[in-house]
Design an enzyme around this catalytic site. Sequence first.
Site, PDB file in Angstrom:
ATOM      1  N   CYS A 167      32.014  44.573  32.867  1.00 29.42           N
ATOM      2  CA  CYS A 167      33.002  43.907  32.021  1.00 29.42           C
ATOM      3  C   CYS A 167      32.302  42.816  31.236  1.00 29.42           C
ATOM      4  O   CYS A 167      31.315  42.236  31.707  1.00 29.42           O
ATOM      5  CB  CYS A 167      34.133  43.321  32.866  1.00 29.42           C
ATOM      6  SG  CYS A 167      35.483  42.634  31.862  1.00 29.42           S
TER       7      CYS A 167
ATOM      8  N   TYR B 113      39.613  34.850  38.563  1.00 24.64           N
ATOM      9  CA  TYR B 113      40.327  35.483  39.671  1.00 24.64           C
ATOM     10  C   TYR B 113      39.870  36.920  39.906  1.00 24.64           C
ATOM     11  O   TYR B 113      40.411  37.619  40.753  1.00 24.64           O
ATOM     12  CB  TYR B 113      41.851  35.454  39.451  1.00 24.64           C
ATOM     13  CG  TYR B 113      42.343  36.106  38.178  1.00 24.64           C
ATOM     14  CD1 TYR B 113      42.176  37.461  37.946  1.00 24.64           C
ATOM     15  CD2 TYR B 113      43.002  35.358  37.214  1.00 24.64           C
ATOM     16  CE1 TYR B 113      42.639  38.053  36.797  1.00 24.64           C
ATOM     17  CE2 TYR B 113      43.473  35.932  36.053  1.00 24.64           C
ATOM     18  CZ  TYR B 113      43.289  37.289  35.854  1.00 24.64           C
ATOM     19  OH  TYR B 113      43.756  37.871  34.712  1.00 24.64           O
TER      20      TYR B 113
ATOM     21  N   SER C 112      45.141  43.610  27.947  1.00 31.81           N
ATOM     22  CA  SER C 112      45.375  42.611  28.992  1.00 31.81           C
ATOM     23  C   SER C 112      45.271  41.207  28.422  1.00 31.81           C
ATOM     24  O   SER C 112      44.267  40.860  27.805  1.00 31.81           O
ATOM     25  CB  SER C 112      44.359  42.789  30.126  1.00 31.81           C
ATOM     26  OG  SER C 112      44.446  44.075  30.673  1.00 31.81           O
TER      27      SER C 112
ATOM     28  N   MET D 198      49.692  41.014  42.474  1.00 26.97           N
ATOM     29  CA  MET D 198      49.516  41.972  43.566  1.00 26.97           C
ATOM     30  C   MET D 198      48.265  41.665  44.381  1.00 26.97           C
ATOM     31  O   MET D 198      47.297  41.119  43.875  1.00 26.97           O
ATOM     32  CB  MET D 198      49.421  43.393  42.986  1.00 26.97           C
ATOM     33  CG  MET D 198      50.666  43.837  42.261  1.00 26.97           C
ATOM     34  SD  MET D 198      50.367  45.279  41.204  1.00 26.97           S
ATOM     35  CE  MET D 198      49.937  46.504  42.435  1.00 26.97           C
TER      36      MET D 198
ATOM     37  N   CYS E 110      56.037  57.898  41.941  1.00 24.59           N
ATOM     38  CA  CYS E 110      54.643  57.743  41.529  1.00 24.59           C
ATOM     39  C   CYS E 110      54.049  59.083  41.100  1.00 24.59           C
ATOM     40  O   CYS E 110      54.128  60.071  41.825  1.00 24.59           O
ATOM     41  CB  CYS E 110      53.813  57.152  42.666  1.00 24.59           C
ATOM     42  SG  CYS E 110      52.086  56.915  42.229  1.00 24.59           S
TER      43      CYS E 110
ATOM     44  N   ARG F 241      50.730  59.060  39.619  1.00 29.49           N
ATOM     45  CA  ARG F 241      49.399  58.644  39.202  1.00 29.49           C
ATOM     46  C   ARG F 241      48.313  58.972  40.209  1.00 29.49           C
ATOM     47  O   ARG F 241      48.510  58.828  41.418  1.00 29.49           O
ATOM     48  CB  ARG F 241      49.389  57.127  38.962  1.00 29.49           C
ATOM     49  CG  ARG F 241      50.194  56.699  37.760  1.00 29.49           C
ATOM     50  CD  ARG F 241      50.661  55.261  37.878  1.00 29.49           C
ATOM     51  NE  ARG F 241      51.321  54.826  36.670  1.00 29.49           N
ATOM     52  CZ  ARG F 241      52.555  55.193  36.318  1.00 29.49           C
ATOM     53  NH1 ARG F 241      53.256  56.003  37.111  1.00 29.49           N
ATOM     54  NH2 ARG F 241      53.091  54.760  35.189  1.00 29.49           N
ATOM     55  N   LEU F 242      47.163  59.352  39.676  1.00 29.91           N
ATOM     56  CA  LEU F 242      45.939  59.504  40.453  1.00 29.91           C
ATOM     57  C   LEU F 242      44.853  58.717  39.736  1.00 29.91           C
ATOM     58  O   LEU F 242      44.940  58.487  38.522  1.00 29.91           O
ATOM     59  CB  LEU F 242      45.540  60.980  40.560  1.00 29.91           C
ATOM     60  CG  LEU F 242      46.538  61.912  41.253  1.00 29.91           C
ATOM     61  CD1 LEU F 242      46.093  63.363  41.101  1.00 29.91           C
ATOM     62  CD2 LEU F 242      46.699  61.546  42.718  1.00 29.91           C
ATOM     63  N   ARG F 243      43.815  58.317  40.485  1.00 31.00           N
ATOM     64  CA  ARG F 243      42.749  57.515  39.893  1.00 31.00           C
ATOM     65  C   ARG F 243      41.389  58.054  40.283  1.00 31.00           C
ATOM     66  O   ARG F 243      41.170  58.433  41.425  1.00 31.00           O
ATOM     67  CB  ARG F 243      42.869  56.054  40.356  1.00 31.00           C
ATOM     68  CG  ARG F 243      44.052  55.334  39.772  1.00 31.00           C
ATOM     69  CD  ARG F 243      44.275  53.986  40.443  1.00 31.00           C
ATOM     70  NE  ARG F 243      45.315  53.240  39.750  1.00 31.00           N
ATOM     71  CZ  ARG F 243      46.618  53.448  39.929  1.00 31.00           C
ATOM     72  NH1 ARG F 243      47.029  54.363  40.788  1.00 31.00           N
ATOM     73  NH2 ARG F 243      47.508  52.745  39.246  1.00 31.00           N
TER      74      ARG F 243
ATOM     75  N   ASP G 227      29.755  16.543  37.961  1.00 31.67           N
ATOM     76  CA  ASP G 227      29.560  17.703  38.838  1.00 31.67           C
ATOM     77  C   ASP G 227      28.885  18.866  38.110  1.00 31.67           C
ATOM     78  O   ASP G 227      28.010  19.533  38.666  1.00 31.67           O
ATOM     79  CB  ASP G 227      30.914  18.161  39.394  1.00 31.67           C
ATOM     80  CG  ASP G 227      30.790  19.431  40.221  1.00 31.67           C
ATOM     81  OD1 ASP G 227      30.067  19.412  41.236  1.00 31.67           O
ATOM     82  OD2 ASP G 227      31.417  20.443  39.845  1.00 31.67           O
TER      83      ASP G 227
END
Length: 584
Positions: free
Chosen positions: A43, A49, A141, A212, A278, A280-282, A554
Site C-alpha cells: 500500500c 490503524y 476509501s 469491525m 452472504c 462473497r468469497l475472497r 519527542d
Amino acid sequence: GRELQSSGRGRFVLEHAAPFSAFLTDSFGRQHNYLRISLTEKCNLRCQYCMPEEGVQLTPKSELLTTQEIITLARLFVKEGVEKIRLTGGEPLIRPDVVDIVGQLYKLEGLKTIAVTTNGINLTRLLPRLKEAGLNAINISLDTLVPAKFEFIVRRKGFHKVMEGIHKATELGYCPVKVNCVVMRGFNDDEVLDFVDFTKDLPLDVRFIEYMPFDGNKWNFKKMVSYKEMLDTIKQRWPELEKLPCETSSTAKSYKVPHFQGQISFITSMSEHFCGSCNRLRITADGNLKVCLFGNSEVSLRDHLRSGASEEELIQIIGAAVGRKKKQHAGMFNISQMKNRPMILIGQLFLPGSHPEKQGHIATEILQTQLRGYCVFQKDASSTFDAKCLDASVGPVSMDCQSKEAHSGSQFHTRDSGSCTKVPRASDSLTHTDDEGRATMVDVGGKPDSRRSAVAGAVVLLGEKAFRMVKQNQMKKGDVLAVAQIAGIQGAKLTSQLIPLCHNIPLHHVEVSLSLDEARHAVVIRSSCQSWGRTGVEMEALTAASLAALTVYDMCKAVTHDIIIQELKLLSKTGGQRGDFSRV
C-alpha cells in the site's frame, strides 16, 4: 458506468444461463456469485490503524499470485457462476499491470461487473485507462473530510488527490461512486453529517461502515458506532431522510435525502450481520481462498494450481471449502477474540486492521480527538513556511483560524476581545486552597456565564540540524508540526484530566499554530481557546502550548537532546471577574 450486461454478449449470457454451480453453493443454500481478489499486499499509505510506518512483513513475490494465475482462477470462478469480481489490496492500483488485469477480466464470458476498491491516490491518473479496459464500479476509501486529520492518520499527504479522484470518477460517468467510511467513536463520528452533506451535489453513495475487529486492531465495543446511532443523528438534521429499496444479497441499508444527488448507506456487519445472504468469497494476494471475512480458515489455491491440479480438481477443492462455510460469524462481543489476518493482508481495504506492537506509538487519546478547526501547514523544502488556514464548520459552532505573526513580543488578541491593555489587580489570596492550606477545587456554581478566551505561547529551540529536518519534513517519526498541532488541540481538551483542580470546560474553539523562526532555529507555538462559561480557559491554552512543545521535543529527540523549551506563558485572556489581561 456502463454495465457489462448491457452489451450483446452480456444479454446472450443472461438468456442462456446454466443452473448455478453446486460447488459455489454452501450447505445453507447461499450462492456465491461475488469474488474479491487481492492484487497486492502493498500500500502507498501507512494508516495508523492499519499498518506500522515502515510497513508490514510482506509475502515474497514468488509466493504471490502471478497475473496469469489470477486470470486462471477468475476464469474458473466465472465459469462456475461468479458474476462480479472486485479487485482489492493492499492498494490494487499500485500493481503495475492492473489495467491489463481489468482488460483480461473483461473478456471473461459471464462476468457482469468488474469493480475496484482503492484509497484513491492513483485514481485520477489511471481511471481513464481503467474505464477503457472495462472497469465499471468504484469504491474509494475515505475516513475523514479534514485534510490535516487525513495526513496525520495516513502518515502521508494525499487528501486532495483522493478528492480529485472522486470528482474524476463522477466526471467519467461512474454512478454512483461509492465512498467507504469506517466510523470510529472519538475519531470521525463527528463528521457523519459532513459526509451526508457531501452527497448533496455529487452522485455518491457514502457507505458508513461499523468498526469491525481484526487481528491486532484492539477492537472494543466502545469504539463502534452502530448504524442506528448514526441514523438517529442524521435524522435529527434531515428528518425527511428516505429509505431506499435494496437487493436481497446487499450488505448495505440505503437512504437518501430528498433532492440530494447522491445517497448514503450503512454496512451493519456488527449490529445486524448479513451472513444469511452472504454471497462473497475472497482470494488473498498469496492465493488463499477465504470463504468468510471473519474466519481464519484458508485453502491455498496457489499451491494446488502450481502442483498441476486439473480444473476439475480445483473446482472440487473450492466446493469443499465453500461447503464448510459456517452459517454466520461470531457475535459482536466475542468476535474480537478471533485470530485472523491483519486487514491489510486480507484485501478489505476500507476496514481497520493493525499491529499491536506499533499502537503504543499513538497515544490512545489522539484518536479520541474531535478536531474542530486548525491551521494546515503546506511545506516545501525550498520555501518559507506559511500557515494556510482551514475553515471547518461542525454543528452550530463555526470553527476557523487566523494566521498570526510569529515574532516574539507581538501582541495577541483573540477575536472579540477588544483592547486588552489593562492588567487587573491580582487576588490577595490563593483560590485553590482552603482555610487549612489544603488543595481544593473552586466552586464556580455562583458565577455568571460569560465569553472566555485565552492565548498562550511557547518556543522550542531545536538547533540548526533538527530545525532543518523539521523544515524539510525529514523526521522519521513523521510530520512534526502536524502531529504537534493535533497533540496541542487534544491537550486543551484533556486539561481537566491532567491538571487536578481544573474544571471540565466545554470548549467552543481550540486553535494551535506552529511556525518556524529561522533566526533562532526555533518552533514558535501559539494556542488559543474559547468558551462560554463560568471559569476561564487560561489553563487549556497553556496545556495546548505545553503538549505541542513536548510533542516537538519527542519527535526531534532522536536527532539531538540539546532542545530547549522556553517562554511558556499566557499571552492574553478575556472574560471573568478580574478583567482582561494582555502581555505586550
